[in-house]
Design a protein around this motif. Structure first.
Motif, PDB file in Angstrom:
ATOM      1  N   ALA A 118       0.824  -1.220   0.000  1.00 37.07           N
ATOM      2  CA  ALA A 118       0.000   0.000   0.000  1.00 37.07           C
ATOM      3  C   ALA A 118       0.856   1.266   0.000  1.00 37.07           C
ATOM      4  CB  ALA A 118      -0.932  -0.003   1.201  1.00 37.07           C
ATOM      5  N   GLN A 119       2.042   1.193   0.570  1.00 31.79           N
ATOM      6  CA  GLN A 119       2.908   2.377   0.659  1.00 31.79           C
ATOM      7  C   GLN A 119       3.607   2.618  -0.678  1.00 31.79           C
ATOM      8  OE1 GLN A 119       2.773   4.336   3.280  1.00 31.79           O
ATOM      9  NE2 GLN A 119       1.346   2.892   4.202  1.00 31.79           N
ATOM     10  N   PRO A 120       3.740   3.900  -1.084  1.00 29.89           N
ATOM     11  CA  PRO A 120       4.278   4.206  -2.428  1.00 29.89           C
ATOM     12  C   PRO A 120       5.659   3.632  -2.718  1.00 29.89           C
ATOM     13  CG  PRO A 120       3.286   6.161  -1.464  1.00 29.89           C
ATOM     14  CD  PRO A 120       3.285   5.106  -0.398  1.00 29.89           C
ATOM     15  N   ARG A 121       6.633   3.834  -1.841  1.00 27.30           N
ATOM     16  CA  ARG A 121       7.996   3.376  -2.129  1.00 27.30           C
ATOM     17  C   ARG A 121       8.085   1.851  -2.253  1.00 27.30           C
ATOM     18  NH1 ARG A 121      12.979   6.762  -0.604  1.00 27.30           N
ATOM     19  NH2 ARG A 121      11.619   7.994  -1.870  1.00 27.30           N
ATOM     20  N   PRO A 122       7.562   1.089  -1.265  1.00 19.94           N
ATOM     21  CA  PRO A 122       7.594  -0.381  -1.431  1.00 19.94           C
ATOM     22  C   PRO A 122       6.795  -0.851  -2.645  1.00 19.94           C
ATOM     23  CG  PRO A 122       7.137   0.189   0.853  1.00 19.94           C
ATOM     24  CD  PRO A 122       7.087   1.472   0.066  1.00 19.94           C
ATOM     25  N   ARG A 123       5.686  -0.161  -2.956  1.00 22.74           N
ATOM     26  CA  ARG A 123       4.879  -0.537  -4.118  1.00 22.74           C
ATOM     27  C   ARG A 123       5.676  -0.337  -5.405  1.00 22.74           C
ATOM     28  NH1 ARG A 123       0.431   2.383  -3.223  1.00 22.74           N
ATOM     29  NH2 ARG A 123       1.288   4.171  -4.315  1.00 22.74           N
ATOM     30  N   GLY A 153      -5.697  -9.015  -8.987  1.00 30.46           N
ATOM     31  CA  GLY A 153      -5.216  -8.742  -7.648  1.00 30.46           C
ATOM     32  C   GLY A 153      -5.625  -7.391  -7.118  1.00 30.46           C
ATOM     33  N   ASP A 154      -5.004  -7.061  -6.006  1.00 26.89           N
ATOM     34  CA  ASP A 154      -5.165  -5.757  -5.377  1.00 26.89           C
ATOM     35  C   ASP A 154      -3.880  -5.003  -5.685  1.00 26.89           C
ATOM     36  OD1 ASP A 154      -5.303  -3.512  -3.764  1.00 26.89           O
ATOM     37  OD2 ASP A 154      -6.052  -4.595  -2.018  1.00 26.89           O
ATOM     38  N   PHE A 155      -3.968  -4.071  -6.626  1.00 27.38           N
ATOM     39  CA  PHE A 155      -2.794  -3.352  -7.103  1.00 27.38           C
ATOM     40  C   PHE A 155      -2.449  -2.168  -6.213  1.00 27.38           C
ATOM     41  CE2 PHE A 155      -4.954  -5.352 -10.700  1.00 27.38           C
ATOM     42  CZ  PHE A 155      -3.956  -6.217 -11.105  1.00 27.38           C
ATOM     43  N   ASN A 156      -3.314  -1.859  -5.253  1.00 26.95           N
ATOM     44  CA  ASN A 156      -3.118  -0.744  -4.333  1.00 26.95           C
ATOM     45  C   ASN A 156      -2.717   0.529  -5.059  1.00 26.95           C
ATOM     46  OD1 ASN A 156      -3.841  -1.205  -1.601  1.00 26.95           O
ATOM     47  ND2 ASN A 156      -2.231  -2.758  -1.501  1.00 26.95           N
ATOM     48  N   TYR A 157      -3.373   0.747  -6.175  1.00 24.11           N
ATOM     49  CA  TYR A 157      -3.094   1.942  -6.980  1.00 24.11           C
ATOM     50  C   TYR A 157      -3.951   3.088  -6.473  1.00 24.11           C
ATOM     51  CZ  TYR A 157      -2.981   5.208 -10.814  1.00 24.11           C
ATOM     52  OH  TYR A 157      -2.833   6.342 -11.566  1.00 24.11           O
ATOM     53  N   ASN A 158      -3.331   4.226  -6.358  1.00 27.94           N
ATOM     54  CA  ASN A 158      -4.091   5.450  -6.075  1.00 27.94           C
ATOM     55  C   ASN A 158      -3.446   6.579  -6.847  1.00 27.94           C
ATOM     56  OD1 ASN A 158      -1.806   6.071  -4.575  1.00 27.94           O
ATOM     57  ND2 ASN A 158      -2.745   5.544  -2.640  1.00 27.94           N
TER      58      ASN A 158
END
Length: 159
Positions: A118-123, A153-158
């Protein structure tokens, strides 16, 4: 050419299905998912980190074949479709497998189930690493995959 068959697939962020505080709600939801009669269920945020949890989920779902990680899961609810694991990423956030029909009623399908951080850098790092996997590097070189490729999947894109 093989006979075509439709495959029904569900991708769901289960939000800790295995860790619900109310087992009755969990069991009811699993019964509901089974009643929908999907061939393949893909889960993200599975929290299926050990064999006991994985076995329990397989029994509750009455899975015919499955692959689980701490973050993802893929279940075949159809006895004619076998999940053949190809790769699980080191961080356990992606499962890559082939769906194979036991009677060869359809050509194998490559399935990728992703639960991105969910966090930008790890994503960003996760996706950069995914692009280095052989199936994606060949796509980047405009080479067509040898089997159909489906990414869920859950791409956790925002944005």
């Amino acid at each position: 050419m093989l006979q075509e068959k439709n495959i029904s697939l569900c991708s769901l962020n289960s939000r800790s299905l295995s860790k619900l505080f109310n087992p009755a709600i969990s069991s009811s939801f699993i019964r509901y998912l089974r009643s929908l009669q999907f061939d393949i269920l893909c889960f993200q945020e599975s929290h299926a980190s050990d064999a006991t949890v994985q076995t329990t989920l397989n029994m509750k779902f009455q899975a015919h074949s499955s692959v689980w990680t701490e973050h993802c899961g893929i279940i075949s609810m159809n006895p004619s479709i076998v999940i053949d694991p190809i790769c699980i990423t080191i961080d356990q956030r992606a499962i890559i497998c082939q769906l194979v029909h036991v009677n060869n009623s359809f050509d194998p399908i490559t399935l990728v189930n992703i639960y991105a951080p969910a966090q930008p850098r790890p994503r960003d790092l996760f996706y950069a690493n995914m692009l280095h996997l052989p199936m994606f590097t060949s796509l980047l070189r405009d080479e067509f995959p040898t089997t159909p490729l489906m990414v869920v999947g859950d791409f956790n894109y925002n944005s």
